[in-house]
Structures are given as C-alpha cells and as structure tokens.
Design an enzyme around this catalytic site. Structure first.
Site, PDB file in Angstrom:
ATOM      1  N   ILE A  40      -2.824   6.643  13.493  1.00 30.53           N
ATOM      2  CA  ILE A  40      -3.555   7.506  12.457  1.00 30.53           C
ATOM      3  C   ILE A  40      -3.936   6.781  11.231  1.00 30.53           C
ATOM      4  O   ILE A  40      -4.619   7.452  10.500  1.00 30.53           O
ATOM      5  CB  ILE A  40      -2.807   8.639  12.280  1.00 30.53           C
ATOM      6  CG1 ILE A  40      -1.442   8.341  11.646  1.00 30.53           C
ATOM      7  CG2 ILE A  40      -2.480   9.532  13.163  1.00 30.53           C
ATOM      8  CD1 ILE A  40      -0.722   9.572  10.722  1.00 30.53           C
ATOM      9  N   GLY A  41      -3.522   5.576  11.237  1.00 26.44           N
ATOM     10  CA  GLY A  41      -3.959   4.815  10.104  1.00 26.44           C
ATOM     11  C   GLY A  41      -3.519   3.361  10.154  1.00 26.44           C
ATOM     12  O   GLY A  41      -2.412   2.975  10.783  1.00 26.44           O
ATOM     13  N   GLY A  86      -3.126  -0.181   7.189  1.00 30.22           N
ATOM     14  CA  GLY A  86      -3.374  -0.949   5.997  1.00 30.22           C
ATOM     15  C   GLY A  86      -2.812  -2.189   5.722  1.00 30.22           C
ATOM     16  O   GLY A  86      -2.432  -2.940   6.813  1.00 30.22           O
ATOM     17  N   GLY A  87      -2.791  -2.683   4.702  1.00 32.69           N
ATOM     18  CA  GLY A  87      -2.263  -3.874   4.150  1.00 32.69           C
ATOM     19  C   GLY A  87      -0.928  -4.090   4.318  1.00 32.69           C
ATOM     20  O   GLY A  87      -0.297  -5.211   4.474  1.00 32.69           O
ATOM     21  N   GLY A 108       0.993  -2.364   6.943  1.00 33.45           N
ATOM     22  CA  GLY A 108       1.560  -1.840   8.272  1.00 33.45           C
ATOM     23  C   GLY A 108       0.674  -0.609   8.890  1.00 33.45           C
ATOM     24  O   GLY A 108      -0.348  -0.281   8.509  1.00 33.45           O
ATOM     25  N   VAL A 121       0.294   2.995  10.956  1.00 34.90           N
ATOM     26  CA  VAL A 121       1.043   4.432  10.915  1.00 34.90           C
ATOM     27  C   VAL A 121       0.767   5.234  11.962  1.00 34.90           C
ATOM     28  O   VAL A 121      -0.497   5.282  12.771  1.00 34.90           O
ATOM     29  CB  VAL A 121       0.685   5.168   9.791  1.00 34.90           C
ATOM     30  CG1 VAL A 121       1.336   6.636   9.588  1.00 34.90           C
ATOM     31  CG2 VAL A 121       0.772   4.330   8.061  1.00 34.90           C
ATOM     32  N   LYS A 166       5.708   4.417  10.137  1.00 37.22           N
ATOM     33  CA  LYS A 166       5.071   3.316   9.690  1.00 37.22           C
ATOM     34  C   LYS A 166       5.607   2.091  10.380  1.00 37.22           C
ATOM     35  O   LYS A 166       6.894   1.913   9.634  1.00 37.22           O
ATOM     36  CB  LYS A 166       4.824   3.514   8.070  1.00 37.22           C
ATOM     37  CG  LYS A 166       4.026   2.224   7.573  1.00 37.22           C
ATOM     38  CD  LYS A 166       3.955   2.387   6.274  1.00 37.22           C
ATOM     39  CE  LYS A 166       2.658   1.252   5.556  1.00 37.22           C
ATOM     40  NZ  LYS A 166       2.447   1.573   4.120  1.00 37.22           N
ATOM     41  N   ASP A 224      -0.503   0.690  -7.069  1.00 39.59           N
ATOM     42  CA  ASP A 224      -1.488   0.751  -5.995  1.00 39.59           C
ATOM     43  C   ASP A 224      -2.098   2.332  -5.949  1.00 39.59           C
ATOM     44  O   ASP A 224      -2.153   2.489  -4.678  1.00 39.59           O
ATOM     45  CB  ASP A 224      -1.384   0.057  -4.802  1.00 39.59           C
ATOM     46  CG  ASP A 224      -2.723  -0.201  -3.853  1.00 39.59           C
ATOM     47  OD1 ASP A 224      -3.492  -0.583  -4.626  1.00 39.59           O
ATOM     48  OD2 ASP A 224      -2.632  -0.369  -2.604  1.00 39.59           O
TER      49      ASP A 224
END
Length: 941
Positions: free
Chosen positions: A693-694, A696-697, A699, A701, A715, A814
């Site tokens: 489902i996602g 990023g920088g 890991g 998810v 994650k 962040d």
C-alpha cells in the site's frame, strides 16, 4: 534713502529666489517619491494612494513623509508597517535633505549592494527591521559619517559582519539580531564609542568569546547578545559599562564564575544570564546594584547560598531556578516591596520560607518547586490579591492550606503536589473564579469537594489523587464545561457517580480508581467523544458494563477491574482499539467475546468465575447444548480425525520440504507494545506485492489481516541489518516509539527483527495519508474546512505531545502531508518516524548530533538545510495578498469560515518564520489554533 531702497530690493529678490529654489527642490523631491513608488514598490493596500504629483498636493502631507518645519524640505520617510513589497528603494536617497529612512515591518526583499547604497551616505537613521532582505551584509562606504541608527534586525542576512561597521563613529544604535550571520563577534565593533544600544542576539555565529574590549563601550545602555554562541568566561571588563541598564547574555555557553566586577554596573536594571554553564556562587558585589529590578540566572550550575544583600535588593523579579543553590532563603527577602516574580525551583534550598513573604509586595508569580522546603506555606502570598501562579510541588511543606488562599480570586494556576499538606481545603479555594489548573495530589488533605466548585467555571484540570478526601463527588462539578482531566484516584470517596458527568464533552481523562464509589456506571456516554482514558478500577461499582463504551471514538484505556460488575462483556467493546483493557476481579459471566479471546487478554479477564472460553486456560470451557442426533456427533468426530491425520502428515513431511524447497526458519526477536494476536509467519507470508500500500525512503508498507481479524500496517525497513550500530539505533528508536501513547500519534504495535530484515507493525489507517487525499485520486473535495481544521489541530496536538510530553522528547524532522495518516473517522495520526530523533545525549553523540540535514526538501528548517525552502520569500506563503488565491476551491468554504482560515494561515506564517526565535513551540501552536480570539496578525510575546 536710495541705498535703503536698493538694499530692500536686493533682499526681496534673493528671498524670492530662495523660495523659488525651495519650491523647485520640493517639487523635484516629490517627483522622486512618485517615481520610486511607481517603479519599485508594490502597495497592495493602497497605503500610498496620496503620493500623486499633480502640482497642487504638498508632499509634506503624504503618508510616511515628514518635512522640516522651517524650510519644508523632506527629512524623513517612514513606510514601517504598511505591508509594502519591493526591493530596496535606493533612489529615495537622491533626496539630499533626507535624514531618516524607515522601512521596517513590511515585505521588502532582495539584496543590498554597496555601490548604490552609497547614495544614502547622508542618512542619520536607516531602519530595515522585520523584512525579507537576504544575502551578505554589504560594506558601507567611508562617507557614512553621520549615521546614528542602523537596524537590520529580523531579516535573512548571512555572512560576516563587514569591517566597515567599525568605522561608524557617530553610531548610537546597532541592531543585527535575528539574522543568519556567521563568523564570530568581531572586536572592532568595540571601537564604536558612541554606542548606547548593541544588539546581535540570535545569530548562528561561530562559537567564540565575548571580546574583552567590550568594556570600551562606556556609553552603552543595552547589551543584547542572547543566543549568539558565546563561549568562555564573562570578561572582567564588563564592569566598566557604568551606563548599562540591560545586560542580556542568556542562551549561550558561557562558563566560569560571574565576575565580581559586575558590581560596577551601578545603573543596571535587568540582568539576564540564564541558560549558560556558569558556576560558583552569586558574587556579593551584585548586592551593590541598587538599581537592579530583575535578575535571572536560571539554568546554570551555580551553587552556594542566596546572599542576604541580594535578597534585600528592590527586585521585582528573582529567578534562580535550575541551579544548585542551597540553604535557607533569607528573611529579608520578605521585606522587598517590589517583588512580583519569585522563581527558585529546581535547586536544593531548605528550611522554612520567610513567614511574611508577599505581605509587602505585589507578588504575581511564585515558584519554589523541587527543593527541600518545609514548614507551612507562607499565608501572605496573596495578601495584595494579585497572585496568579502558585507552584510549590516536590517539597516537604506541611500544615494546612492557609484560609487566605481561599480569598485569592486572582489565582489561576496551582501546583502543590507531593508535599505533606494536611487538613481540609478552604471552601473558597474550590470556587476561585479564575482557577484553570488545580494539582494537589500526593498530600494528606482531607474533607470533601465543596459544591461551590461550580463557580470555578474556567477549570480544565483537577488532580487531587493520593489524598484522604471523603464524601461524594458533587453534581455541581458537571457545570464545569471546560474540564478535560479529572483524577480523584487513591482517596476515600464514596457514593454514586453523578450521571451528569457524562455531559462533560471536553473530558479526556477520568481517573477514579482506588476509592469506594458505588452504584452503576452511567450508561449514556455519547457525549464523551474526546475521552481517551476511563479508569474506575478497585471501587464498588455494580451492574453491567455499558455497551455504549464501545462507541467512544478515541477511548484507548479502559480499566473496570476490582468491582462487582455483572453480566456479559459487551461485544461492542471489541470495536475499541485499546492500549489497555482490564475487567478482572468482577462478577462477570458468559462467553468471552471473540476480540478478547486471546492469551494477550487473559490477565485482564481473570477473577471472574462466570467467564468461559473454548480456548483460554484456566478459564472454564463454555458448555454447549447436547446434540439431538448421533449422526451430527459422529460427523464432528470424523472431521476432527481427518484434520488430525492431515496435520500429522504435514508435520511429518515438513522437514524434508524445507530441506529441498525453502530456507530454514530464522530466529526472530519480537517486541510487543500493544496487545495484538501477532504470528510472525502470518506477517512474513503477507509481505507480497498484492498487499503493498505504500513505499518511501525508509521502507515498504503492506496491509496485513491477522488471524484475529484485525487489520494492521506492516512496514519492512530498508537498511543494513548486520551493522552493529544500525542494530543499536533500531533498538533505541523502536523502544522510544513503542512508549508513545497519544490519540494523534500512530501507534507502534510490535516490532520484529531478524538476521535479514526488520519489521514494524502499526495500526492500520483506513483513509490513507493526508497527501493522498489532497493530491491523489480521492481528491481534496472529501475534506471540507471543518474537517481540515480538525486534521490540522490533531496533527499539532500529536507533535506537541512528542515535543513536550514525551521523556525524552522526540523531534519528527519530516512532517509533511504524506506522513499524516487518517483513520476511518478522518482523525489524524502523525506517522513515519524513520527520521525521528529523541532529544537525549546518547554516548558518542556530540552537541551537533541533530545538525545534519534530515527530512524532505521543503519541509526542513532553513537554518538546518543548505538554503531556505523558498529563497527570498516567506517560504512561499507570505507572497500572496489575496486569501482566495490560497484556498482550495474544492473545499467550497462558506463566508463564515474565511476569518478562521485566515487565522490558521497566520499561525502557519509564524511556524515558517525565517527566524527560529519567532517560531512558536508546538504547545503554543495548539493554543493558537484553539483560540477563537486570534488577532488578524499574531505577534508572540
């Protein structure tokens, strides 16, 4: 006679010629003003509409223009606070009679250049404060011989202080504070012998000492060098500043003792040395400063006793907190007729406080917490009826609360916990009309809560646990509609809980454990939409558990253990996402609901003989109805046999299967922070592309459904799992995040770490990230203004918790829309702590551990990154004059929302200020967002 006529004619001729010349000059100066306005300035509010050259108007009457009263020449241009945009208007300086140029508190920007700036060498005052000028501070030509005031503060200037600044022999005021200046504080500034005000505070200077030549500035009245990275000792020459009234060297790294020469500051009124590393005691010479009104040496490592001469001084503010002072406070302090603030907290003072303290002064704030004081609290603290803050926790005060405190109508904040106070609380103390925060826990106070408490309409927090109070909770408490926290635990309260208490809509925490309350738990709890914690354990409540508790949207802690509750556990309770659930030691019966039928909840169910479960031991198995037909019984037995047979075959052949087709099972370390039915094998098998489902920088998810039916977000982190340092950091950060408990921070449920991967398990957020909703396929139309405001406030509350309530504090580093997740009710959670940092001094970390750049471009502080996110502007926010251009049209805001939207924008502008000192803390942000009386332009004090 002829000569007289001739002389008269000559005089009149030259007079007319002079007037004509003046008129031409004035007209020429007016043309300059109009030309600069039209070519260089942007005036969105029309403040300069009267700057029109039509031959009739007099420029001396124009906005911001001042002329000499005799010859009507222009001597001053002041455009401060008019919200003017544009670069520096050099051509104003072509007006040769101009002496003062003030452009402060506006939106001027760009850089300053040395060559065109030389046009302004005849100026006496140049004020550019509170604008957006950037680049290096320019060199000033030697022609600036008349300059008396130079104020470049609160801009974005960088680089070193130019050498030319040491040549301003007429300069009286120099202010460069709140910029981005580097280098060190140069000694050549100490050549400016006419200086009366010297302000370089809050710049990121290179660490360096306060120049010893500072003593040369004998006319100096204000020395403001707070937050300037000063190191080393305070030079002895400081005592030569005989005209000084305000000395502020706070928030630096100064060390050593305060020099005794400081006693030479005969005119000093304010002495600010707090937040340094100063040691030793207060020098006796400070007692000679007869004009001193305020002294703040808090947050150092000062020791010794408070000198009696200092206690006898006419101070209105004495702040010694966070040091190591010891001994008794001198009695003479009580005779001070000017004292308004007394702050001695976090020291080692002992003995009794002066009995007459406050009797002779208008005391406003009193804080002596965390010392070793004993005896009774001074009864005259509010003698003048002006005391607002009373803080005395963590001492050994005894005796009863003075009756006079019950007449202190000005009091609004009280913290006297953890003492040995006894006796009854004065009736009037419960009903103080201004009281907002009351903390009296862990004393020996007795008596009952007075019904007059209903008069304290502003009360938000009542903390009176750990005392010997008796009686019931008066129904009058329900009139306090601002209450958010009630903690009466650990007393001897009895009687029924007022049913009207469920009408307190702002209630966050209700703690009533360890009392003798009885009766039924109120069943109508619909108004408790903000309730996060409900603890009624170890009382005498009976009846059933209200099913309505399962509908409370943010309830995370529910403890009803140790009562006489009966009936079944309502299945509705399983809808809650609880961090703590306990109904043990009651008289409950029936089958344990499926959501709690797990080993994780076993200890929370024990002590209820009537509860049963088909799985949990030692709970008895639930009896099932006798089967009507033997065929049904046989079918069940045969089915079980088949299952057992297949299972045996599987386990028999499994080792061979692993040997040929799969890797052997690896050792995993699992740390659970919440109660979830987590099986590592289920997690690993679910980490596949279909569940992604996602990413990023830090890991990827996945959405994972557990065997219990609960859905979680898993994650899988990137990174080197074999690096020992990486393992230590992972362990430290996970443990810190696992302790977080807040409704607006994403809950870390568990962590799994092995040889080849690291996994974090979080609660699942049904509506994804705020970034997806605003910018993705869902579209921002799903979020109207009230919902957006709720998200903004919730995110701010989550960050405030991380900054101020966590121990140690946590900085996210962040924060962006993609890291704000939304649950099924669109409530926000701050998420993705891959870059978060706990504010503690770990072994091997120096003071610069937080200085490295971390976070996404555009979301990090300008002073941390190599350059600001939006160079030359207010982070891209303050450049637009029309609010309609900033509002998302999909939101379709009503006219009634515009004022609120503008107020939130004001808060955003504060948070993105170019100067760290001007940015509010997250706790302040929450206050500003909640405040319905925000002004159109907020200025933090």
């Amino acid at each position: 006679m002829k000569n007289l006529k001739q002389k008269t004619f000559t005089f009149l001729f030259f007079l007319l010629l002079h007037c004509f010349t003046l008129a031409l000059c004035l007209r020429g100066d007016s043309e300059i003003l109009v030309r600069v306005k039209n070519a260089r300035l942007d005036d969105p509010n029309g403040s300069l509409n009267d700057w029109v050259s039509n031959g009739e108007s007099n420029s001396c009457n124009w906005t911001g223009v001042t002329c000499d009263s005799q010859n009507h020449s222009i001597i001053s241009i002041d455009l401060s606070g008019l919200a003017i945009y544009g670069g520096f208007p050099y051509d104003f300086c072509r007006i040769r009679t101009l002496q003062n140029l003030s452009l402060g508190n506006s939106f001027f920007n760009g850089t300053l250049s040395s060559q065109p700036l030389s046009l302004c060498s005849h100026l006496r005052l140049l004020n550019l404060t509170l604008n957006y000028f950037a680049g290096e501070v320019p060199e000033f030509s030697p022609d600036f011989t008349e300059l008396e005031v130079l104020d470049l503060s609160a801009n974005n200037f960088t680089g070193n202080i130019p050498v030319s600044f040491g040549r301003f022999q007429a300069l009286r005021v120099l202010s460069l504070s709140n910029n981005l200046l580097s280098g060190s504080i140069p000694s050549f500034l100490c050549n400016l012998s006419e200086l009366t005000s010297f302000d370089l505070a809050y710049n990121p200077f290179k660490p360096g000492p306060l120049p010893p030549e500072i003593g040369n500035l004998t006319k100096l009245e204000i020395l403001f060098l707070a937050g300037s990275h000063l190191v080393g000792h305070i030079p002895d020459s400081i005592g030569k500043l005989v005209a000084l009234k305000n000395l502020d060297l706070s928030s630096n790294s100064l060390s050593g003792e305060i020099p005794s020469s400081i006693g030479g500051l005969k005119r000093v009124e304010q002495l600010e040395l707090y937040d340094n590393q100063l040691s030793g005691g207060l020098p006796e010479s400070i007692g000679n400063l007869s004009s001193l009104l305020r002294i703040d040496v808090s947050q150092n490592i000062l020791t010794g006793k408070l000198p009696e001469k200092i206690a006898a001084m006419p101070l209105d503010s004495l702040n010694l907190n966070d040091n190591f002072f010891e001994g008794e406070v001198p009695e003479v302090l009580a005779s001070n007729a000017y004292l308004q603030q007394l702050k001695l907290f976090n020291n080692s003072f002992s003995g009794r406080l002066p009995e007459n303290l406050g009797n002779n002064s208008d005391l406003l704030e009193f804080d002596v917490s965390t010392n070793n004081f004993n005896g009774e609290l001074p009864k005259y603290l509010c003698e003048r009826k002006k005391l607002q803050i009373l803080i005395a926790f963590n001492n050994r005060f005894s005796g009863s609360l003075p009756e006079s405190y019950g007449e202190c109508d000005s009091l609004n904040y009280v913290r006297i916990k953890n003492n040995q106070l006894s006796g009854e609380v004065p009736d009037g103390f419960w009903s103080l009309s201004q009281l907002s925060f009351l903390e009296m826990q862990d004393n020996r106070l007795e008596g009952s809560v007075s019904p007059s408490i209903s008069r304290a309409r502003g009360l938000t927090t009542i903390l009176i646990s750990g005392n010997e109070f008796t009686g019931g909770i008066p129904a009058n408490i329900c009139e306090l509609h601002n209450l958010s926290v009630i903690d009466v635990s650990g007393n001897h309260f009895s009687g029924e809980l007022p049913t009207c208490i469920t009408g307190l809509k702002k209630l966050l925490n209700l703690r009533m454990q360890d009392n003798s309350f009885s009766g039924e738990i109120p069943s109508s709890v619909d108004s408790w939409t903000e309730l996060n914690e409900l603890n009624l354990s170890r009382n005498r409540f009976f009846g059933t558990i209200p099913p309505g508790l399962g509908d409370l949207p943010v309830l995370k802690y529910l403890d009803l253990s140790g009562n006489s509750l009966t009936g079944e556990i309502p299945a509705e309770i399983t809808k809650l996402k609880l961090n703590l659930f306990n109904v043990s030691n009651n008289k409950l019966y029936g089958k344990v609901p499926l959501g709690f039928d797990s080993e994780l909840y076993l200890s929370s169910l024990l002590g209820n003989p009537g509860l049963c479960s088909p799985y949990l031991k030692p709970l008895p198995r639930c009896s099932s109805p006798r089967p009507r037909h033997n065929t049904w019984y046989l079918a069940v037995v045969l089915t079980l046999c088949v299952v057992l047979l297949l299972g045996s075959l599987f386990w028999f052949f499994k080792p061979k299967y692993l040997a040929f087709g799969r890797k052997p099972k690896r050792a995993w370390k699992v740390v659970s922070f919440q109660r979830v039915g987590l099986i590592e094998e289920d997690i690993l098998l679910s980490l596949k592309e279909d569940n992604l489902i996602g990413a990023g920088g830090t890991g990827r998810v996945y959405k994972v459904k557990l065997t219990t039916g609960e859905i979680v977000a898993v994650k899988r982190l990137w990174g080197d799992t074999q690096n020992p340092d990486s393992k230590v950091v992972f362990k430290s950060e996970v443990e810190s995040l696992g302790r977080i408990r807040h409704r607006n921070v994403l809950r870390l449920l568990s962590s799994c770490s092995g040889d080849d991967r690291r996994i974090l398990v979080f609660e699942y957020m049904e509506n994804g990230s705020l970034g997806d909703v605003l910018h993705g396929e869902k579209g921002g139309g799903l979020l109207d203004w009230p919902r957006r405001f709720t998200i903004a406030l919730g995110a701010a509350q989550g960050l405030a918790y991380l900054h101020h309530d966590c121990s140690p504090a946590i900085v996210h580093r962040d924060v962006k829309s993609n890291n704000i997740l939304l649950d099924e009710e669109w409530m926000p959670r701050v998420a993705d702590f891959g870059l978060a940092k706990t504010l503690k001094r770990d072994v091997g970390e120096g003071p610069g551990a937080m200085s490295r750049v971390a976070g996404s471009c555009g979301y990090i502080a300008p002073e941390i990154a190599l350059s600001p996110p939006a160079e030359g502007s207010d982070n891209g926010i303050g450049c637009c004059g029309d609010l309609d251009q900033l509002i998302d049209p999909r939101m379709d805001p009503s006219s009634s929302n515009y004022e609120e939207i503008e107020k939130v924008l004001d808060v955003a502008l504060l948070c993105t200020s170019a100067f760290p000192i001007n940015r509010p803390s997250m706790r302040k942000v929450v206050e500003l967002l909640k405040d319905n009386k925000l002004s159109s332009k907020i200025i933090l004090q």
